[in-house]
Design an enzyme around this catalytic site. Structure first.
Site, PDB file in Angstrom:
ATOM      1  N   HIS A 156       0.803  -1.218   0.000  1.00 15.33           N
ATOM      2  CA  HIS A 156       0.000   0.000   0.000  1.00 15.33           C
ATOM      3  C   HIS A 156       0.835   1.268   0.000  1.00 15.33           C
ATOM      4  O   HIS A 156       0.304   2.356  -0.258  1.00 15.33           O
ATOM      5  CB  HIS A 156      -0.941  -0.005   1.209  1.00 15.33           C
ATOM      6  N   ASP A 364       3.755   9.276  -1.097  1.00 20.03           N
ATOM      7  CA  ASP A 364       2.622   8.482  -0.635  1.00 20.03           C
ATOM      8  C   ASP A 364       2.310   7.401  -1.652  1.00 20.03           C
ATOM      9  O   ASP A 364       2.431   7.631  -2.867  1.00 20.03           O
ATOM     10  CB  ASP A 364       1.385   9.361  -0.441  1.00 20.03           C
TER      11      ASP A 364
END
Length: 455
Positions: A156, A364
């Site tokens: 992720h 991110d």
């Protein structure tokens, strides 16, 4: 039909309303959980010893199985290798990476303990879906324990190019562990390409044209599968929340001023000091916006036993005080800074009324806040998303105002442009962003990965 077994570091507690303990992953998978699914992971509790017998809880037809971590295992596995080595490394923060062989051994030991506790719960035809950086070696541990079913892994957070990965002493061990899976998934094409480059760089791996990595005769398929949200559901929640007493109190407190909002965990990867400085430079370089905009930063406390996070909180406290000391008036506080957790329903309402969404991480994997902000907006009078070009979401949301989060002046210029942007341009940008958010949903993310794993 094969049963789906989900494995993650944290598991949502079905006894808690909202089941938010596993964060964005729980939200993304919630609509995908079919009766009969097993979800396994850490309970979040630290005990004298790591438990071997999982605690079983049933909820809505889904079985949740968790084990406690021993205090030393928690320090080595979670605080140590996972969050002091892997997290900074995979966010390109080599200067913050701390590595010891003892921590890596503890990381491997906990993954072995997960495998030993999970194996008795597995059926031969189960499909296992492992999530995130805490559990990279789990597939290999399950294989060594004798499980022969399909196992997939999804990362992720970002992946890094070879020149960064090789700074980690056990980099080759981690690549070998990833090759124990049948499918490995990444948030973006960039992260996928970096993984394939690492596989090429390290001897013993071959990469085929169809993005299959081969090692010792084992074929591992690598895919890019961006995670999404339940956009329609979040939009409905935001519309309802905008009419609540809570949101009306926020509106009243703004006294007609525009709201710029940011919401995330308090983490050094999120670029919070740069964002605070960007807001300060907006007020200094564009004084016409003074008293016309208020910024709300929600940064829920996280990993408070890690030194870097303690230092970050002190820095943000100082910056917030400095900005408010320089610019505030008796009836206006420019920066509102909260470290409490705000429920998702209230966040949806806050996003709905915001003129600017500030999502400026230094790096991110995806960043679902950006997508939630878009879904929450009123298409007739939408706010503007300011997004870091280093967030995975930037690959899909190119109609946002993209900024370099390392440049506070770039953030200030973007905020000025957003505050001055005419309605027609705001509507055009939002329409394009909304199409992207409503196309790449959480359901699509789950379908793409599980279909690849079943193939």
């Amino acid at each position: 039909m094969a049963r789906l077994v989900i494995v993650s570091n944290r598991v949502p507690d079905p006894r808690a309303k909202g089941a938010a303990s596993a964060g964005g992953l729980a939200v993304a998978l919630q609509s995908f959980l079919a009766p009969g699914t097993l979800w396994f992971g850490w309970s979040g509790k630290v005990s004298p010893e790591t438990s071997t017998n999982p605690e079983i809880v049933e909820g809505d037809g889904v079985t949740y199985a968790t084990i406690d971590l021993g205090a030393e295992d928690y320090d080595r596995f979670y605080v140590g290798f996972a969050n002091s080595s892997l997290w900074p490394l995979l966010h390109f923060r080599l200067g913050l990476m701390r590595y010891t062989r003892e921590d890596f051994a503890g990381y491997r030991a906990v993954n072995d303990a997960f495998a030993a506790a999970l194996l008795p719960l597995l059926k031969p035809d189960d499909t296992v879906w492992v999530h995130d950086y805490h559990l990279i070696p789990l597939g290999a541990a399950l294989r060594a324990a004798g499980f022969k079913g399909r196992i997939g892994f999804f990362l992720h957070i970002p992946f890094v190019p070879p020149s960064v990965l090789e700074a980690l002493p056990p980099a080759r061990d981690l690549l070998h562990a990833m090759c124990a899976y049948d499918v490995v998934g990444f948030q973006t094409r960039t992260h996928l390409a970096d993984f394939l480059d690492c596989a090429r760089r390290f001897s013993g791996f071959a990469v085929e044209e169809e993005e299959v990595v081969t090692e010792d005769g084992r074929r591992v398929r690598a895919i890019a599968d961006p995670i999404g949200i339940d956009a329609s559901g979040f939009a409905r929640v935001a519309t309802r929340a905008a009419g609540t007493v809570y949101i009306q109190r926020v509106r009243d407190s703004l006294v007609g001023r525009a709201l710029a909002i940011s919401a995330e965990r308090l983490d050094y990867s999120k670029g919070l000091p740069n964002r605070f400085e960007g807001f300060a430079r907006l007020l200094a370089r564009y004084p016409q916006h003074q008293r016309r905009v208020s910024m709300l930063q929600i940064a829920a406390r996280s990993r408070e036993d890690v030194a870097e996070y303690q230092a970050l909180r002190r820095e943000l406290d100082r910056l917030a005080g400095d900005i408010n000391g320089r610019f505030s008036g008796f009836d206006w506080v420019p920066l509102r800074y909260m470290t409490q957790t705000v429920p998702r329903t209230k966040l949806a309402g806050l996003f709905r009324i915001a003129r600017i969404g500030l999502v400026t991480p230094l790096r991110d994997g995806m960043n679902l806040v950006a997508k939630e902000f878009i879904a929450a907006q009123d298409p007739a009078d939408p706010g503007v998303l300011i997004l870091s070009r280093f967030a995975g979401a930037a690959e899909e949301l190119s109609d946002a105002i993209l900024v370099n989060p390392y440049d506070p002046d770039d953030i200030a210029d973007a905020m000025n442009a957003a505050l001055d942007m005419p309605l027609e341009e705001r509507q055009e940008r939002h329409a394009a962003l909304r199409r992207a958010v409503f196309e790449v949903t959480s359901a699509r993310y789950c379908d793409v990965f599980t279909q690849a794993l079943a193939a």
